[in-house]
Design a protein around this motif. Structure first.
Motif, mmCIF file in Angstrom:
data_model
loop_
_atom_site.group_PDB
_atom_site.id
_atom_site.type_symbol
_atom_site.label_atom_id
_atom_site.label_comp_id
_atom_site.label_asym_id
_atom_site.label_seq_id
_atom_site.Cartn_x
_atom_site.Cartn_y
_atom_site.Cartn_z
ATOM 1 N N ILE A 1 0.813 -1.258 -0.147
ATOM 2 C CA ILE A 1 -0.005 -0.193 0.124
ATOM 3 C C ILE A 1 1.171 1.320 0.174
ATOM 4 C CG2 ILE A 1 -1.332 1.275 1.436
ATOM 5 C CD1 ILE A 1 -2.269 -1.389 2.447
ATOM 6 N N GLU A 2 0.706 1.959 -1.080
ATOM 7 C CA GLU A 2 1.490 3.371 -1.056
ATOM 8 C C GLU A 2 0.799 4.881 -1.035
ATOM 9 O OE1 GLU A 2 2.979 3.272 -4.617
ATOM 10 O OE2 GLU A 2 4.448 1.010 -4.275
ATOM 11 N N ILE A 3 0.768 5.594 -0.551
ATOM 12 C CA ILE A 3 -0.344 6.649 0.139
ATOM 13 C C ILE A 3 0.162 8.045 0.187
ATOM 14 C CG2 ILE A 3 -1.874 7.782 1.300
ATOM 15 C CD1 ILE A 3 -1.980 5.038 2.959
ATOM 16 N N HIS A 4 0.343 8.826 -1.355
ATOM 17 C CA HIS A 4 0.931 9.807 -1.655
ATOM 18 C C HIS A 4 -0.737 10.643 -1.935
ATOM 19 C CE1 HIS A 4 4.093 7.407 -3.550
ATOM 20 N NE2 HIS A 4 2.980 6.623 -3.470
ATOM 21 N N ASN A 5 -0.622 11.557 -0.737
ATOM 22 C CA ASN A 5 -1.686 12.754 -0.383
ATOM 23 C C ASN A 5 -2.759 11.727 -0.351
ATOM 24 O OD1 ASN A 5 0.085 14.602 -0.490
ATOM 25 N ND2 ASN A 5 0.481 15.050 -2.461
#
Length: 350
Positions: free
Chosen positions: A291-295
């Motif tokens: 899981i990658e979260i960018h804003n």
């Protein structure tokens, strides 16, 4: 200055295309009294309706207003206005002397959608009406598909090119088939039973015919889904401060289609992007799940096992669902409330 004094080259080009199809038949024209830009309720300048007898009696609606009917105003010389006008072929009973008002209202409502959002229609698009396309009717046609009008080819006008896109009334399961495969493929399989893609409010789903259902199944399995992005109005992402369990939220109404799209996209190595009011979630294939979260953008990389597990979870049943072999991730499905034009809940899914 009256419309008669204006340069109406765009309008006349549409008239000429229809004259080639209908000769000297006098159309029924429904104009707009007060222009939309001056506060009028209807965005389209008018809608013409012709009576056709082949291959079966039907009304043929054609809009005026998505393209530039008068002077050139947009900067793109290649296309006139939005580059299209809408058409609609609706089955006509022997007792009908006038086209039904609901069809005129439907076309004006689509005009409001385009004028207010800036989103345009193209051949192969679809739209969920969230209820009967003819309000207060018992039809099972609750969505629309868009395809090039089979008898009205695109025209070149002094203001640019104009294509004629025809609406086709479809059922909810036909919409689902188009989402998990592609609109034009499903319509082609249905075309023998709906000549010229004439909408008949009284017809049932054509997926009840085994041959069409099998063709759609084979098409979606061999080609996957052409739907790479989907707007999901109940989409949300829950990311607790301790990062213990991150949760994807979907509404029950759209959960099933998202599950089918995951199956039809990721297993073919394609990305699926869900856009919501406040967050965008993209699903990608990966060797390892992450899981990658960018804003406000979330990227879920899924291996084949995780993709299949999430697809199985996504059903129109409210609840919180955990993946046994991925404890850091969960899916929450919340009820979807369908409302009428006045905001009254008429149906709850999930």
């Amino acid at each position: 200055m009256s419309e008669e004094e204006l340069n109406a080259d765009g309008w006349e080009a549409i008239d000429e295309a229809l004259e080639q199809l209908y000769g000297e038949q006098e159309q029924k024209h429904y104009g707009t009294a007060i222009p939309y830009m001056l506060g009028g309720p209807d965005p389209l300048n008018g809608i013409s309706v012709y009576e056709a007898r082949e291959p079966l009696p039907h009304w043929h609606f054609v809009t005026y207003g998505f393209s530039e009917l008068y002077e050139k105003e947009t900067e793109d010389p290649g296309y006139s206005g939005y580059g299209f006008e809408l058409t609609f072929r609706l089955s006509k009973s022997a007792a009908e002397d006038e086209p039904p008002a609901w069809a005129l209202n439907l076309l004006q409502n689509l005009g409001r959608y385009v004028f207010n959002s800036g989103n345009v229609f193209r051949s192969g698009d679809y739209m969920d009406a969230n209820g009967p396309i003819a309000l207060e009717s018992e039809t099972v046609l609750t969505a629309l598909a868009f395809i090039t009008d089979p008898l009205l080819p695109a025209i070149d006008t002094p203001n640019g090119r104009v294509e004629f896109l025809q609406l086709v009334g479809i059922t909810n399961d036909e919409l689902l088939a188009m989402q998990v495969w592609n609109t034009l493929g499903v319509l082609m399989e249905m075309s023998e039973h709906i000549p010229l893609y004439i909408t008949d409010l009284h017809r049932n789903s054509l997926l009840k015919l085994p041959a069409i259902a099998e063709a759609v199944r084979l098409g979606s399995e061999s080609e996957g889904s052409n739907t790479g992005a989907l707007y999901v109005d109940q989409l949300a992402w829950e990311n607790p401060e301790d990062d213990s369990i991150q949760t994807l939220q979907l509404g029950a109404k759209q959960a099933e289609i998202v599950g089918k799209l995951l199956h039809g996209r990721l297993l073919k190595g394609r990305t699926l992007t869900l856009a919501g009011p406040e967050v965008t979630v993209s699903f990608e294939t990966g060797v390892n799940r992450s899981i990658e979260i960018h804003n406000d953008n979330v990227v879920l990389k899924l291996d084949e096992a995780a993709s299949e597990a999430i697809s199985e979870i996504l059903r129109p049943v409210a609840g919180l669902y955990h993946l046994t072999d991925w404890p850091e991730f969960a899916v929450r499905i919340v009820p979807t409330h369908i409302t009428d034009n006045e905001g009254t809940v008429v149906k709850t899914i999930g």
